[in-house]
Design a protein around this motif. Structure first.
Motif, PDB file in Angstrom:
ATOM      1  N   TYR A  41      30.157  30.091  50.493  1.00  0.00           N
ATOM      2  CA  TYR A  41      31.296  31.118  50.786  1.00  0.00           C
ATOM      3  C   TYR A  41      32.606  30.434  51.059  1.00  0.00           C
ATOM      4  O   TYR A  41      33.659  30.637  50.492  1.00  0.00           O
ATOM      5  N   ARG A  42      32.333  29.597  51.876  1.00  0.00           N
ATOM      6  CA  ARG A  42      33.507  28.681  52.399  1.00  0.00           C
ATOM      7  C   ARG A  42      34.264  27.911  51.104  1.00  0.00           C
ATOM      8  O   ARG A  42      35.485  27.929  50.932  1.00  0.00           O
ATOM      9  N   ALA A  43      33.237  27.348  50.351  1.00  0.00           N
ATOM     10  CA  ALA A  43      33.825  26.883  49.082  1.00  0.00           C
ATOM     11  C   ALA A  43      34.388  27.813  47.878  1.00  0.00           C
ATOM     12  O   ALA A  43      35.155  27.695  47.033  1.00  0.00           O
ATOM     13  N   GLY A  44      34.008  29.102  48.178  1.00  0.00           N
ATOM     14  CA  GLY A  44      34.647  29.966  47.288  1.00  0.00           C
ATOM     15  C   GLY A  44      33.879  30.256  46.043  1.00  0.00           C
ATOM     16  O   GLY A  44      34.442  30.564  45.132  1.00  0.00           O
TER      17      GLY A  44
ATOM     18  N   SER B 115      34.180  31.643  59.783  1.00  0.00           N
ATOM     19  CA  SER B 115      34.867  31.715  58.834  1.00  0.00           C
ATOM     20  C   SER B 115      34.744  33.082  57.890  1.00  0.00           C
ATOM     21  O   SER B 115      33.810  33.221  57.432  1.00  0.00           O
TER      22      SER B 115
ATOM     23  N   LEU C 246      37.292  34.083  55.447  1.00  0.00           N
ATOM     24  CA  LEU C 246      37.794  34.054  54.072  1.00  0.00           C
ATOM     25  C   LEU C 246      37.081  32.617  53.393  1.00  0.00           C
ATOM     26  O   LEU C 246      37.509  31.499  54.160  1.00  0.00           O
ATOM     27  N   PRO C 247      37.066  32.762  52.014  1.00  0.00           N
ATOM     28  CA  PRO C 247      36.652  31.360  51.397  1.00  0.00           C
ATOM     29  C   PRO C 247      38.008  30.644  51.468  1.00  0.00           C
ATOM     30  O   PRO C 247      39.340  31.321  51.260  1.00  0.00           O
ATOM     31  N   GLU C 248      38.004  29.258  51.391  1.00  0.00           N
ATOM     32  CA  GLU C 248      39.033  28.509  51.346  1.00  0.00           C
ATOM     33  C   GLU C 248      39.979  28.789  49.939  1.00  0.00           C
ATOM     34  O   GLU C 248      41.260  28.907  50.528  1.00  0.00           O
ATOM     35  N   PRO C 249      39.622  28.761  48.960  1.00  0.00           N
ATOM     36  CA  PRO C 249      40.320  29.103  48.053  1.00  0.00           C
ATOM     37  C   PRO C 249      41.433  30.194  48.251  1.00  0.00           C
ATOM     38  O   PRO C 249      42.494  30.473  47.474  1.00  0.00           O
TER      39      PRO C 249
END
Ligand SMILES: Cc1cc2nc3c(=O)[nH]c(=O)nc-3n(C[C@H](O)[C@H](O)[C@H](O)COP(=O)(O)OP(=O)(O)OC[C@H]3O[C@@H](n4cnc5c(N)ncnc54)[C@H](O)[C@@H]3O)c2cc1C
Ligand code: FES
Lengths: 106, 395
Positions: free
Chosen positions: A29-32, B59, B61-64
């Motif tokens: 998720y963090r990596a999108g 967290s 939101l995703p970083e991108p």
């Protein structure tokens, strides 16, 4: 840092770094990584974080709980190697694990 | 278009993510009153409170997306809005926008208890609150939680420790009034905390380290106030929008002012599933109202039509609720055994909600059935389980 190989619904291969102790959801998720919705943010209550793990890694994983298995049965086209990303905790031995994000989450 | 979103919680972040994914053409200014990066609230009273994990795991939101070029983060409280001329003000500056989205959520209700030292008084609403509680809890032997809701029971389960006594006291005449008596009994039966309803608190006695109540002294060297939430509507009210009960919107999350929308638990709109207006405090409401607003802003409006759902972790028990009901709706127990419990809430034959404890299959089956239309109680009782009713409706 260990990493995962993720194949997203557009068949892009993405390498995702993770910290041991995190779940697959937290790392991807963090990596999108696209295609993982995770509406409940890891509460095992939405089944929109469906991923399919490469079966050669089966031996390194603890199987799903009843709760997770029940939720998975409502995911779109679950397979025997389907998991909820929020319920799989990663350790050092998962460096290189491959997974495919489900084509549709609902 | 230049959009100003006030708040950076669950609904705001879902809106941002949907706009970025939908290739929104315009700039997005996000005003975040808290200093922390956007984080998830539900874990604050659950697993996260017990674990050693840091804030990064929360967290939202995703970083991108968080770092997307169309988004500008403003770490300031908005002090007033002036929608007629598209203005937003903070302590430091004034900003010009074309449309304002109020995603201001709620804050913990405060109680004034005479003599209660501020150092031992806690609430759990923000990440800072939870971090402060984590820091103080190790020294506490007698924890008293004031409130009768899910939050009170989640906290009691998460703070459970052999060296600590936990008490939950509530002013009302029953705990967990949001759910059926049967479901509440099951959850109450699993708590290790001692519980008392009908409690009036007079004051705090520092000498005996206890709360003075109509049920005698209640020992407390740490007090958590979990007595509900108050919607953050002040900045809207000052320009004639909303009341203390929330900010009214239509089914597209539009307020009566064309330049202002409201989403998340501060919004008060018609809940099609319930058949009337209600402000709902849940992740599903935050996500679904944000998605509805995003569709409108992207030029593809669709009215809010989501089926509400909810979950709460109570120690080893997982409660999941599909649908939404009035507190006065009837209850019929469908399944009850040592491990799981399923209670149906209904008005006559029309099922309004399904409460499942450790019953994920029943919960998901109910969500699917509600999505297809109304559920009849008699059909459900005949089928024996929600899952079986779903199977028979499919064949
Ligand atoms: C401890 C806890 C546990 C929960 N557990 C569950 C659960 O298990 N299941 C479930 O469904 N729901 C749960 N909830 C409820 C859920 O988290 C909320 O319904 C959801 O976060 C609401 O989203 P929101 O965007 O409306 O508000 P919020 O997430 O509260 O975000 C509002 C934001 O706006 C900011 N803000 C307010 N005013 C201003 C201003 N003037 N200027 C700038 N910023 C401002 C606030 O600081 C806040 O960050 C829980 C809530 C808490 C606190
Ligand atoms: S994030 Fe909801 S079930 Fe995994």
């Amino acid at each position: 840092m260990p990493q995962l190989n993720c194949i997203d619904p557009h068949e892009q291969v993405i390498k995702v770094k993770f910290d041991p102790g995190e779940t697959i959801l937290q790392a991807t998720y963090r990596a999108g990584v696209v295609g993982i919705l995770a509406e409940c943010g890891g509460g095992c209550s939405c089944a929109t974080c469906h991923v399919i793990l490469d079966h050669t890694w089966d031996g390194t994983l603890v199987g799903p709980s009843t709760q997770e298995a029940d939720m998975l049965s409502f995911a779109v086209d679950p397979t025997p190697h389907s998991r909820l990303a929020c319920q799989v905790e990663l350790s050092d031995k998962h460096d290189g694990l491959s997974l495919t994000v489900a084509k549709r989450q609902y | 278009m230049r959009l100003g979103i006030i708040g950076a919680g669950q609904s705001s972040c879902t809106l941002i993510a949907e706009l970025v994914r939908g290739q929104f053409e315009g700039e997005i200014l996000v005003f975040n009153g808290e200093l922390n990066r956007p984080y998830q609230r539900p874990p604050l009273s659950k697993s996260w409170l017990k674990a050693t994990a840091d804030a990064n795991t929360l967290s939202l939101l995703p970083e991108p997306i968080e770092n997307h070029g169309s988004i500008q983060w403003v770490k300031e409280w908005v002090t007033s809005i002036h929608p007629d001329n598209g203005e937003l003000r903070t302590e430091k500056a004034s900003y010009q926008v074309d449309h304002i989205v109020l995603a201001t959520g709620t804050r913990a209700k405060q109680l004034t208890i005479e003599g209660l030292p501020i150092e031992i008084e806690h609430v759990v609403r923000t990440l800072d609150d939870a971090e402060r509680l984590k820091k103080h809890i190790d020294h506490a032997e007698n924890v008293t939680i004031i409130g009768g809701s899910f939050l009170a029971f989640e906290l009691a389960a998460s703070l459970d420790h052999p060296d600590r006594s936990i008490r939950i006291v509530a002013r009302g005449n029953r705990f967990l009034p949001q759910v059926s008596v049967k479901t509440a009994d099951r959850l109450l039966g699993s708590t290790t905390a001692s519980t008392q309803v009908d409690v009036q608190i007079d004051s705090y006695d520092a000498k005996s380290k206890s709360l003075t109540t109509n049920h005698g002294p209640v020992p407390a060297d740490l007090v958590i106030i979990a007595a509900g939430a108050v919607p953050n509507t002040e900045i809207a009210m000052r320009c004639g929008l909303g009341t203390e009960d929330g900010i009214a919107t239509d089914l597209f999350m539009q307020t009566p002012h064309p330049k202002v929308s409201a989403i998340g638990e501060v919004s008060l709109h018609h809940q099609p599933h319930l058949g009337r207006s209600e402000r709902v405090e849940s992740i599903s409401e935050a996500n679904d109202s944000a998605t509805t607003c995003a569709k409108r802003l992207l030029g593809r409006p669709e009215p809010f039509g989501a089926i509400p759902w909810f979950w709460s972790d109570q120690g080893q028990l997982k409660l999941q609720i599909a649908g939404l009901c009035a507190r006065s709706d009837d209850e019929t127990c469908l399944i009850s055994n040592d491990f799981d419990c399923v209670v149906i809430r209904h008005c006559g034959d029309r099922v309004t909600a399904v409460e499942a404890i450790n019953g994920a299959r029943e919960f998901m089956a109910a969500r699917r059935l509600f999505e297809n239309g109304a559920i009849s109680l008699s059909a459900l009782v005949e089928a024996g389980s929600v899952f079986d009713l779903l199977q028979s409706s499919r064949s």
